[in-house]
Scaffold this active site. Sequence first.
Site, mmCIF file in Angstrom:
data_model
loop_
_atom_site.group_PDB
_atom_site.id
_atom_site.type_symbol
_atom_site.label_atom_id
_atom_site.label_comp_id
_atom_site.label_asym_id
_atom_site.label_seq_id
_atom_site.Cartn_x
_atom_site.Cartn_y
_atom_site.Cartn_z
ATOM 1 N N ASP A 260 0.910 -1.100 -0.171
ATOM 2 C CA ASP A 260 -0.186 -0.059 0.000
ATOM 3 C C ASP A 260 0.821 1.384 0.046
ATOM 4 O O ASP A 260 1.907 0.969 -0.061
ATOM 5 C CB ASP A 260 -0.900 -0.003 1.111
ATOM 6 C CG ASP A 260 -1.927 0.764 0.880
ATOM 7 O OD1 ASP A 260 -3.293 0.575 1.615
ATOM 8 O OD2 ASP A 260 -2.078 2.119 0.234
HETATM 9 C C1 GLC Z 1 -4.249 4.270 -0.010
HETATM 10 C C2 GLC Z 1 -4.986 3.333 0.427
HETATM 11 C C3 GLC Z 1 -5.442 2.149 -0.866
HETATM 12 C C4 GLC Z 1 -5.240 2.522 -2.063
HETATM 13 C C5 GLC Z 1 -3.716 3.143 -1.930
HETATM 14 C C6 GLC Z 1 -3.251 3.920 -3.632
HETATM 15 O O1 GLC Z 1 -3.476 4.574 1.205
HETATM 16 O O2 GLC Z 1 -4.872 2.479 1.601
HETATM 17 O O3 GLC Z 1 -6.520 1.419 -0.519
HETATM 18 O O4 GLC Z 1 -5.307 1.730 -3.161
HETATM 19 O O5 GLC Z 1 -3.161 4.141 -1.243
HETATM 20 O O6 GLC Z 1 -4.052 5.325 -3.673
#
Ligand code: GLC
Length: 708
Positions: A260
């Site tokens: 993430d």
């Molecule tokens: C965010 C979220 C995730 C998302 C990622 C990319 O922090 O936790 O769900 O897909 O970053 O934007």
Amino acid sequence: MKELLMTLSRKEKIGQMLQIAPFFFVKDLKVEVAGPVEALNLDEEKIFLAGSVLGIGNPNEMIEVQQKYLEKSRHKIPMLFMADIIHGYKTIFPVPIAMASSFSPKLAQACARVSALEASTSGIHVTFSPMADLSRDPRWGRVVEGFGEDPLLIGDMSAAMVKGYIGEGYDKPGTIASCVKHFAAYGAAEAGRDYNTVDMSRLSLYSTYLPSYLRALEAGARLVMTSFNTVDGVPCTVNPFLLREVLRGRWGSNAVTISDYDSLKQILAHGVAENMKEVAYRGVTGGLDIEMQSAAYANHLETLIEEGRVEEHLLDEAVLRILELKKDLGLFEDPYRGASSELADKIVLSEAHLAASLEVAKESAVLLENDGILPFNKETKIALIGPYATERNIIGPWHWHGCWNCHEHLAEALVDQTIFVKSDPSVESYSHADVQKILAADIVVLALGEKEWESGEAHSKSNPTLSKEQKELFSWIRRIHPKVVTLLFNGRPFILDDIVTSNALLECWFLGSMSSQAIRSILLGETNPSGKLPMSFPRNVGQIPIYYNHLNTGRPYLGEHDHNEYVSKYLDVKNTPQYPFGYGKSYSEFVYENLQVSKKVFSPTDILQVTVDVTNHSDRDGQEIVQLYLYDKVGRISRPVQELKRYTKVWIHGQEKKTIAFQLSEKDFSYVMPDGSTVLDSGEFVLYVGGSSNHTIETTITLKGTRA
Ligand code: GLC
């Protein structure tokens, strides 16, 4: 792809494992590189070796970035473009918790199909969706992005979205790959506080929290995003139990794993690495393929290999998965796959797409109370009051490119019925003249809720309920007017207190681009509400976590007639939720009777036929979500008092009786043990069928001769 892999330098391989934002490629880095960007310590060479991009704005930007990248790339391996298309790209559908209320995987699939058609015109190849995180805690802000508390429903909805994104296959236009997230058990954050510790038994992981990710992978998801939390004290982003033992070993998955947003670097804060070199070591040995928006791999993997601490085959395995994905998406043939302004102008926000969103929205609201006041007719005069009377920002969090102020608000949708509109929630702001107008209305429609941004990532609440001001507004209106319809706009189950005394109460969640039209259609009876709750509504915070598939305990509280002091209950609140999983009213009245099973005593190889008659005791056609639950009365471990095993959504005309049939097999009676094995026990099972997890008819059946 192995041949291509062998031609890559170590730096080029490591580049494939980096995902960064698109501006790196289009800005003057000498000017732009500051703050968090500078902290990444990425020079131009590393940037132009990156394997994928996070987020892109439009077709032209994607083409510009890919072109600039390929011009500078020796290996000419196109970048993957990934983005968060959660419940629509520009045509926004109801938030996932609302879609789950439809109990209709085909509607979720329709949402994903339209999302893929629209997003692919911007050259997006992968979406970070579905979010398959099960949650039993409405304090957690990201409940809005998930499908609730039940493994079967979450799995069905997640699988449907994956299928919707893939469409007829990646060789066809208008298709994108799915990245299921957040692996794993992110929704079990302690106290519902986002990013908080997750600490749970193997039994809970295997039986409850992991199955829905597997369902998404079985449906074709090609990537898995790791979650911010820890499991067993190990951050999921570097957790070999999850990323190797479960994902690769138990499930045999070859999905690409991606962190993430800077969740790899966050293991420093978790305290499991002392510097970025150790971060890189824990990541690659833990099983992480792509590092999103941090640069431990880019800056340290090469040294780790040169020092002999990391074997190069770990890189090769990760890069091969990434290259295979790019090949399967056809990027080597067409690096600009799908990007087209002309096509975008033609299909994005088309009437057909908006109509599809409206159909999903109509089935995603949940009628929680109705004393008959709804539906009202076109001549009804209403006073529309509260912050959501004229609020346009009701399309839901994570709407990204969705245009929140392009669609009607409630007052505009109900203009023909409305004689008075006021959005101010403060009681003091209502003049005597206002009161006279309110009293002149046949019905007061109160539009209350939380701000759209108050749910979603990093937006947890210790007390998920309406503001004090809105509660005071409700109490005042309740006092002065006999007919009050309350509409709720919220991204999670709310603690409702006196709001439940509304003559009618409609859970509207955030229903996407066509929210207002869908709500109008329900209030006026053009749509008969059919939604059911995918998550329990607690009576107060003290009850959380509260969920329907709980264990019986050794001292179960048997209800209000149980006067035994020493049982599992509270002194100050009932054990039952305000509204249970699977609950939702209709303008019709469905009666269940004549539950039959093909065999009262059956063997493991039997396919059990279960039928039930459902009669619509009203003159109004309606849809009912018929639910079948199972209770395994005696197991090697204590079993939930009921588990959803089947559900189906059926149209039943007024005064019509329909016989609904389900089939059950050995798999439905089996269960998972703490070691992850699946077992089946002979003995009694109770079958419950009904329109909710707490209004059911039942029968008992007996399984004989199990293969112990
Ligand atoms: C965010 C979220 C995730 C998302 C990622 C990319 O922090 O936790 O769900 O897909 O970053 O934007």
